[in-house]
Write an enzyme that holds these catalytic residues in place. Structure first.
Site, short mmCIF file in Angstrom:
data_model
loop_
_atom_site.label_atom_id
_atom_site.label_comp_id
_atom_site.label_asym_id
_atom_site.label_seq_id
_atom_site.Cartn_x
_atom_site.Cartn_y
_atom_site.Cartn_z
N GLN A 9 0.83 -1.20 0.00
CA GLN A 9 0.00 0.00 0.00
C GLN A 9 0.87 1.26 0.00
O GLN A 9 1.92 1.31 0.63
CB GLN A 9 -0.93 0.00 1.22
CG GLN A 9 -2.14 0.88 1.03
CD GLN A 9 -3.31 0.46 1.89
OE1 GLN A 9 -3.43 -0.71 2.26
NE2 GLN A 9 -4.19 1.39 2.20
N SER A 94 3.60 -6.65 2.51
CA SER A 94 2.26 -6.59 3.10
C SER A 94 1.23 -7.14 2.11
O SER A 94 1.28 -8.32 1.79
CB SER A 94 1.94 -5.15 3.52
OG SER A 94 0.76 -5.10 4.28
N LEU A 95 0.31 -6.32 1.59
CA LEU A 95 -0.68 -6.85 0.63
C LEU A 95 0.00 -7.47 -0.58
O LEU A 95 -0.55 -8.34 -1.24
CB LEU A 95 -1.64 -5.75 0.19
CG LEU A 95 -1.18 -4.77 -0.90
CD1 LEU A 95 -1.53 -5.29 -2.30
CD2 LEU A 95 -1.76 -3.40 -0.71
N ARG A 119 -9.78 -7.91 3.30
CA ARG A 119 -8.67 -7.50 4.16
C ARG A 119 -8.69 -5.99 4.38
O ARG A 119 -8.54 -5.50 5.51
CB ARG A 119 -7.35 -7.95 3.52
CG ARG A 119 -6.10 -7.71 4.35
CD ARG A 119 -4.92 -8.31 3.59
NE ARG A 119 -3.64 -8.18 4.29
CZ ARG A 119 -2.79 -7.17 4.15
NH1 ARG A 119 -3.10 -6.17 3.33
NH2 ARG A 119 -1.64 -7.15 4.79
N HIS A 203 -0.65 -3.75 10.90
CA HIS A 203 0.44 -4.59 11.40
C HIS A 203 0.79 -4.35 12.87
O HIS A 203 1.96 -4.22 13.24
CB HIS A 203 1.69 -4.44 10.51
CG HIS A 203 1.45 -4.86 9.09
ND1 HIS A 203 1.22 -6.18 8.75
CD2 HIS A 203 1.36 -4.14 7.95
CE1 HIS A 203 1.02 -6.24 7.44
NE2 HIS A 203 1.09 -5.02 6.94
N GLN A 252 0.14 -12.30 9.45
CA GLN A 252 0.67 -11.10 8.80
C GLN A 252 -0.17 -9.86 9.14
O GLN A 252 0.35 -8.74 9.18
CB GLN A 252 0.69 -11.33 7.29
CG GLN A 252 1.40 -10.26 6.49
CD GLN A 252 0.64 -9.91 5.23
OE1 GLN A 252 -0.51 -9.51 5.29
NE2 GLN A 252 1.29 -10.08 4.09
#
Length: 311
Positions: A9, A94-95, A119, A203, A252
């Site tokens: 992101q 991440s994503l 998500r 996170h 995660q």
């Protein structure tokens, strides 16, 4: 050896994917499939904005994935080679881990899009707007950032969210703790703390409701063994087992993105070239982690053709 890497992101921008879709029917097919999966005209939003709507977590996450996969699919089509012919590992920030799994055939495109939409929505709902925040610590390594996060918590949540590279770490938690951390950076030998324009504290343990939503969704999702091992964010180690992949994607959501260690471990395993799909943020981080590695960003058709001419 080569690794394919996929951005997270922050790499979204109005106009993303537009030129590639105009140049390639393969790219258009990817964007159409994602639109169909989400029952949303996401590609129109990607092309035309508005920027504030594209930046919403629920839109940015599937959009960034779609753009990365479109770039990969065009490269595969133009080159007549599959991902496994061209790289030994894949990883995403991440994503971007979902993009990496989709690229390697562990997730199909429709499943990846739906999971990322959920998500994004779940992360947004987990904490009321304004209660949580994130800050980038510039000139900070993991040791300094961890000490600052601990000192600024003072009963609130404040932890390392992203260990990006040796000079940049992102912290996440309650807004009050993040603001204290920014005020305390000089005391910890850190150059600067910058509050990030995000709508939720990703996170960290405040994301537990989102992790629970993803655990339920992932338990029902079809996941296949990836064509190449994926370096997981939370372990900074290669993973191929489907059950492990499922569990690590849940962890995660609240866990630290160990990007610096992931890149270092890939480099130590023999990876000398890192190719980023659909963005240019990760290649900069890679250069600060594995200084001798070659980095390539594939965004445009020219980028793709240039890369294919070398393989």
């Amino acid at each position: 050896m080569r690794a394919f890497i996929f951005p997270g992101q922050g790499s979204q921008a109005v106009g993303m994917g537009k030129a590639l879709a105009e140049a390639s029917s393969t790219a258009r097919e990817v964007f159409e499939e994602v639109d169909h999966a989400l029952e949303q005209n996401l590609f129109k939003l990607m092309c035309e904005g508005p920027a504030d709507e594209l930046t919403l977590t629920e839109n940015a996450q599937p959009a960034i994935m779609a753009n990365a996969i479109a770039t990969l699919r065009v490269m595969e089509k133009e080159g007549g080679k599959n991902l496994s012919d061209l790289c030994e590992y894949a990883a995403g920030h991440s994503l971007g881990e979902y993009s990496a799994l989709c690229a390697a055939g562990a997730l199909n495109l429709t499943t990846a899009a739906k999971l990322l939409k959920l998500r994004g929505l779940s992360m947004q709902k987990a904490v009321p707007v304004g209660e949580g925040g994130m800050a980038a610590l510039l000139g900070a390594d993991i040791k300094k950032a961890s000490a600052l996060a601990k000192a600024s918590a003072q009963g609130d949540i404040c932890t390392v969210a992203n260990d990006n590279d040796p000079t940049q770490v992102v912290i996440s938690g309650h807004m009050a703790a993040i603001e204290r951390a920014i005020a305390m950076v000089k005391d910890h030998g850190i150059k600067r703390g910058v509050l990030l324009p995000v709508s939720a504290p990703f996170h960290c343990s405040l994301m537990k409701p989102a992790a629970e939503a993803m655990e339920e969704a992932l338990s029902e999702a079809s996941i296949l063994p990836p064509a190449v091992p994926i370096f997981a964010n939370v372990t900074a180690a290669a993973v191929s087992d489907v059950n492990d992949i499922r569990q690590l994607l849940v962890e995660q959501v609240t866990g630290t993105v160990r990007w610096r260690e992931s890149v270092a471990h890939m480099n130590e395993s023999g990876v000398e070239q890192f190719v980023e799909f659909g963005g240019k943020v990760l290649t900069g981080m890679v250069k600060r982690i594995a200084k001798d590695a070659e980095t390539i960003s594939l965004v445009s058709m020219d980028d793709i053709e240039g890369f294919l001419a070398t393989v």
